[in-house]
Design an enzyme around this catalytic site. Structure first.
Site, PDB file in Angstrom:
ATOM      1  N   ILE A  98       0.831  -1.192   0.000  1.00 31.67           N
ATOM      2  CA  ILE A  98       0.000   0.000   0.000  1.00 31.67           C
ATOM      3  C   ILE A  98       0.870   1.248   0.000  1.00 31.67           C
ATOM      4  O   ILE A  98       0.597   2.217  -0.701  1.00 31.67           O
ATOM      5  CB  ILE A  98      -0.925   0.033   1.250  1.00 31.67           C
ATOM      6  CG1 ILE A  98      -1.625  -1.311   1.451  1.00 31.67           C
ATOM      7  CG2 ILE A  98      -1.917   1.169   1.158  1.00 31.67           C
ATOM      8  CD1 ILE A  98      -2.547  -1.712   0.341  1.00 31.67           C
ATOM      9  N   GLU A  99       1.931   1.205   0.788  1.00 34.38           N
ATOM     10  CA  GLU A  99       2.776   2.383   0.969  1.00 34.38           C
ATOM     11  C   GLU A  99       3.607   2.719  -0.270  1.00 34.38           C
ATOM     12  O   GLU A  99       3.670   3.861  -0.702  1.00 34.38           O
ATOM     13  CB  GLU A  99       3.706   2.181   2.177  1.00 34.38           C
ATOM     14  CG  GLU A  99       3.003   2.221   3.516  1.00 34.38           C
ATOM     15  CD  GLU A  99       2.566   3.631   3.892  1.00 34.38           C
ATOM     16  OE1 GLU A  99       3.020   4.603   3.257  1.00 34.38           O
ATOM     17  OE2 GLU A  99       1.755   3.765   4.823  1.00 34.38           O
ATOM     18  N   SER A 100       4.300   1.708  -0.803  1.00 34.56           N
ATOM     19  CA  SER A 100       5.292   1.992  -1.861  1.00 34.56           C
ATOM     20  C   SER A 100       5.219   1.049  -3.048  1.00 34.56           C
ATOM     21  O   SER A 100       6.044   1.150  -3.955  1.00 34.56           O
ATOM     22  CB  SER A 100       6.700   1.893  -1.262  1.00 34.56           C
ATOM     23  OG  SER A 100       6.947   0.568  -0.801  1.00 34.56           O
ATOM     24  N   TYR A 204      -7.277   3.708   3.139  1.00 36.31           N
ATOM     25  CA  TYR A 204      -6.019   3.033   3.452  1.00 36.31           C
ATOM     26  C   TYR A 204      -6.242   1.666   4.109  1.00 36.31           C
ATOM     27  O   TYR A 204      -5.696   0.644   3.676  1.00 36.31           O
ATOM     28  CB  TYR A 204      -5.203   3.940   4.367  1.00 36.31           C
ATOM     29  CG  TYR A 204      -3.829   3.473   4.736  1.00 36.31           C
ATOM     30  CD1 TYR A 204      -2.749   3.655   3.871  1.00 36.31           C
ATOM     31  CD2 TYR A 204      -3.577   2.878   5.977  1.00 36.31           C
ATOM     32  CE1 TYR A 204      -1.471   3.265   4.228  1.00 36.31           C
ATOM     33  CE2 TYR A 204      -2.297   2.479   6.335  1.00 36.31           C
ATOM     34  CZ  TYR A 204      -1.249   2.673   5.462  1.00 36.31           C
ATOM     35  OH  TYR A 204       0.018   2.277   5.812  1.00 36.31           O
TER      36      TYR A 204
END
Length: 453
Positions: A98-100, A204
């Site tokens: 999700i982040e990167s 998120y």
């Protein structure tokens, strides 16, 4: 509830055609089913409309899911092992997706960096090094420990509620606490689903829950996950000084590109001076690296410097040959020239090594003796006194097949391993190993295979 029942039926039907590899067995060679056994966030959340919408989006973008699982391959095993050490849900190992997108050198407009998209303030709080040479936020090992430590702290802060902890990881603790206070003041529920949070944060948590659901039941959703080995695919070594990545690659017997890819925390092609860092290498390369590093250090020690006190009768030529240096090196190291008179008691910088008296030297022709005499402003008689004629041997050269990225170099007066390694962007250890040298002393006229400069 109806959607949950349909989901369970779909999974049960999917099991009919699942191959043995997909069953959740600790001995499985594929990491995904093993990791799924450790998922700990309640599955009841999949009935939430936001999670179902995200699952639908993921299923419409199967190539995106496939790419995420491919990107995760070099790092997932390590991250999963760390989740077990920190006693946190294995779903957190999916958070870098999700982040990167599981890209360790990824960054954001807000200034976040690395797999876990750590902000400078968070990294600074946890003592992450960020300087000209190195940014620990892009280190897989450093950033993973910091992220899981921070998530554990948030879990405690939000009364052991992982959804609120995840929301705080994305938005920061402040907005989540404010949303909780607002709901409390208005007599509303304070669970994640009831809070008014930034839109990015509201999406998120469902993104992570949707990914975890699909990865736990890929066959039920008809998703092909890239196989990730249930074993370490990387290893680590500690380096405490400045070292070029070409040297690291040579010592580990791997490619420079591999070292660069596994160590995006390095801002340049060298490790930081005066700083201990963890360098990631392919699995099985630690022993190779350690063995060759020991040999490399021995050679470097041989070429380290010490001080010599000038005595009566000394001159540059005598001192140079005593320590296996050249007069040119002594000139450079001590900022003097051949015409500078030496004073008794003066300190000179020389190589810190023991050199046996010159015995046999390979000289390509007698004309070289004359040329050397002229260059050193001395006489043939003096040279043949130092190196008797019976010890002058003419090197026997043989034709060798040279690789396209190398060339044949003929050793000249004044050459040494350290200087050649620097000139041709390689290491002294590589030159010795590649040319099967038995000693660190070079002979004039000797042939060496060296990389193209």
């Amino acid at each position: 509830m109806i959607r949950t029942l349909l989901f369970i039926i779909t999974i049960m039907l999917g099991w009919i055609n699942i191959p043995a590899q997909a069953y959740l067995s600790p001995s499985a060679q594929n990491l995904w089913p093993v990791m799924s056994q450790n998922f700990d966030i309640p599955a009841s959340y999949i009935d939430k409309s936001d999670v179902q919408q995200q699952i639908d989006w993921d299923l419409r973008n199967r190539k995106y899911i496939q790419r995420l699982t491919v990107n995760a391959k070099p790092y997932l095993y390590y991250v999963f092992q760390e989740t077990k050490k920190y006693h946190v849900p294995a779903e957190l190992a999916l958070l870098p997706m999700i982040e990167s997108g599981y890209v360790p050198d990824g960054d954001s407009r807000a200034g976040a960096q690395g797999l876990w998209q750590l902000m400078p303030s968070t990294a600074y709080t946890y003592g992450v090094k960020m300087n000209y040479f190195y940014d620990g936020r892009r280190s897989t090992t450093v950033s993973t420990k910091v992220a899981l430590h921070f998530l554990s702290y948030l879990y405690q802060m939000f009364d052991h509620n992982w959804l609120l902890a995840l929301a705080a990881y994305d938005a920061g603790p402040g907005p989540v606490l404010e949303a909780i206070k607002y709901n409390q003041a208005h007599g509303r529920p304070t669970d994640f689903w009831a809070l008014q949070l930034p839109k990015e944060t509201e999406a998120y948590v469902p993104k992570l829950l949707a990914l975890a659901t699909i990865i736990q039941h890929p066959h039920a959703y008809g998703i092909q996950l890239a196989r990730v080995p249930d074993k370490a695919v990387t290893t680590t070594v500690k380096i405490n000084k400045e070292m070029n990545i070409n040297t690291i690659a040579h010592l580990a017997h791997t490619s420079v590109n591999t070292v660069q890819k596994l160590n995006p925390a390095l801002n340049h092609d060298v490790t930081p001076p005066h700083q201990i860092i963890t360098v990631v290498l392919p699995a099985g390369k630690k022993q190779t690296f350690d063995k060759h590093l020991a040999a490399h250090k021995a050679i470097e020690k041989e070429y380290s410097h010490t001080h010599y006190i000038v005595k009566s009768g000394d001159n540059l030529w005598v001192i140079a040959h005593r320590f296996g240096d050249t007069e040119t090196q002594l000139e450079q190291w001590n900022h003097i020239n051949l015409n500078t008179p030496l004073r008794i008691g003066e300190q000179l910088q020389v190589s810190n090594k023991i050199v046996t008296p010159p015995a046999k030297k390979k000289i390509t022709s007698i004309t070289h003796v004359v040329a050397t005499a002229k260059k050193k402003i001395t006489t043939v008689a003096h040279i043949t006194h130092v190196v008797p004629v019976k010890h002058i041997v003419f090197s026997k050269q043989t034709k060798k097949t040279i690789a396209s990225n190398e060339h044949l170099y003929i050793v000249k007066p004044g050459d040494n391993l350290h200087q050649l390694a620097a000139e041709f962007n390689t290491t002294t250890y590589y030159i010795i190993e590649h040319n099967h040298l038995k000693t660190t002393d070079l002979s004039i006229g000797e042939h060496l295979e060296l990389p193209n400069a």
